[in-house]
Motif scaffolding. Structure first.
Motif, mmCIF file in Angstrom:
data_model
loop_
_atom_site.group_PDB
_atom_site.id
_atom_site.type_symbol
_atom_site.label_atom_id
_atom_site.label_comp_id
_atom_site.label_asym_id
_atom_site.label_seq_id
_atom_site.Cartn_x
_atom_site.Cartn_y
_atom_site.Cartn_z
ATOM 1 N N ARG A 133 -4.309 0.332 -4.570
ATOM 2 C CA ARG A 133 -4.573 -0.594 -4.005
ATOM 3 C C ARG A 133 -3.274 -1.411 -3.576
ATOM 4 O O ARG A 133 -2.577 -1.385 -4.420
ATOM 5 C CB ARG A 133 -5.510 -1.386 -4.409
ATOM 6 N N GLY A 134 -3.238 -1.966 -2.300
ATOM 7 C CA GLY A 134 -2.049 -2.812 -2.108
ATOM 8 C C GLY A 134 -2.634 -4.327 -1.937
ATOM 9 O O GLY A 134 -3.565 -4.472 -1.410
ATOM 10 N N THR B 184 0.702 -1.253 -0.105
ATOM 11 C CA THR B 184 -0.006 0.055 -0.007
ATOM 12 C C THR B 184 0.773 1.204 0.056
ATOM 13 O O THR B 184 0.575 2.223 -0.668
ATOM 14 C CB THR B 184 -0.945 0.101 1.243
#
Length: 373
Positions: free
Chosen positions: A345-346, A322
């Motif tokens: 997004r991670g 992230t």
């Protein structure tokens, strides 16, 4: 710690002392990060060995004459070892090995007096099964990886006319029968490996080994040219220093890509990161600039997805992925891309470009994908 334990060979009921202080140095740690060896590997080494002095006890000649004050000492000899093993990818390895050791006699004592000149050779050969553990130093010190191990097996010990000889005819020596006496053996191992970066899977090794057996019995004694039946017991404690090579067949073979090379997909850009880092390199900023420029051709949405390799804890890698995505998004904004167009997004360890086992550091998996839609 001076306490000792005893190891007994059932048929002969002979016991040998083993130092708990020495064995305690090789207790495997319950938790420690490991530099993994995955799958099948082979290894080999050559070096020097030091065979400890031994008393010779028992009887010789057919009249059961008792041996009194008889001892052997040995020169520094040589050792060769070959091993075949399997790594589990978490630092633990198991292997089987064959070894050969040889030492010339350096001195012989009979009835408390040194006898000259000493003659003969002692050799040991056999097989062992070992369990080893590799420690990961986090890539420091040129990738050095210390390891420790314990082993058990069976060793044959051969005497070839060991004793003394005062002239061409006058002698007093011991030698093995056609069937050399064998005994249970145990060993402790401490070493370090150094990977050869130009050949994936190949490493130089240096190690120390202590091997001891539960004792050996020889049944022949030659005195002044006549061979007698004997019953002579000797010890076999050995210290060795080895230099060798180890080759792991399961090491990744993919060439390391440039740190920030973009993939060939028309609307996707890749930014790569150093291990355990979310910092942008100069090349990374250049790739992000190219993505910002490409946005001018009708792009309304930009996905920025962060990923890691599998070398750390899963929860840490999720946070790191992230942070990497947010670092790329911030650079896009600095180059004029509205933040409202960017979705970050991670994904942590998921969706690797290069599939690996858990714990493996893979540069191609440490990335952020910038997808223009």
């Amino acid at each position: 710690m001076n306490r000792t334990i005893r190891v007994c060979l059932g048929g002969y009921m002979r016991c040998k002392k083993w130092s708990l202080a020495a064995l305690s140095l090789f207790v495997f740690p319950a938790l420690a990060p490991a530099q993994p060896v995955n799958g099948l590997y082979i290894g080999g080494g050559l070096g020097i060995n030091f065979l400890q002095d031994t008393d010779i006890t028992g009887t010789w000649r057919t009249d059961n004459t008792k041996l009194r004050g008889e001892k052997n000492s040995f020169d520094i000899g040589y050792i060769g070892v070959f091993s075949l093993g399997w790594g589990f990818g978490n630092g633990v390895r198991i292997e089987v090995e064959g070894s050969y050791r040889r030492n010339d006699v350096d001195g012989h004592v009979l009835n408390g007096r040194s006898r000259q000149p000493p003659v003969g050779t002692a050799s040991s050969y056999g097989g062992m099964g070992n369990v080893l553990y590799d420690f990961d130093l986090g890539g420091i010190a040129w990738g050095l990886s210390p390891y420790i191990g314990l082993g058990a097996g069976y060793i044959w010990h051969q005497y070839d006319d060991v004793g003394y000889k005062t002239s061409a005819a006058a002698e007093n020596t011991y030698h093995s029968s056609a069937r050399s006496p064998g005994a249970f053996a145990a060993q402790a191992i401490a070493g370090v490996s150094l990977p050869i970066s130009s050949v994936p899977g190949l490493a130089l090794t240096t190690e120390y080994r202590f091997l001891g057996t539960t004792g050996h019995n020889f049944n022949r004694n030659r005195v002044n040219g006549t061979t007698y039946v004997a019953d002579a017991d000797v010890d076999n404690y050995n210290h060795s220093i080895l230099f060798g090579l180890r080759y792991a067949f399961g090491a990744p073979r993919a060439a390391t890509p440039p740190a920030t090379a973009p993939v060939a997909a028309a609307r996707t850009f890749l930014v790569f990161f150093d291990w355990s880092s979310a910092d942008l390199t100069d090349r990374a900023r250049q790739i992000i600039g190219e993505a910002a420029t490409a946005r001018a051709s009708g792009v309304t949405r930009i996905e920025v997805n962060g990923f890691t390799d599998r070398s750390g804890p899963a929860d840490y890698n999720m946070r790191l992925s992230t942070r990497r995505a947010e670092a790329v998004a911030a650079e896009l904004v600095r180059r004029g891309v509205p933040r409202s167009e960017i979705v970050t997004r991670g994904f942590g360890e998921e969706n690797n470009l290069v599939p690996t086992a858990d714990g493996v550091r893979e540069p191609q998996n440490r990335r952020v994908e910038v997808i223009l839609k």
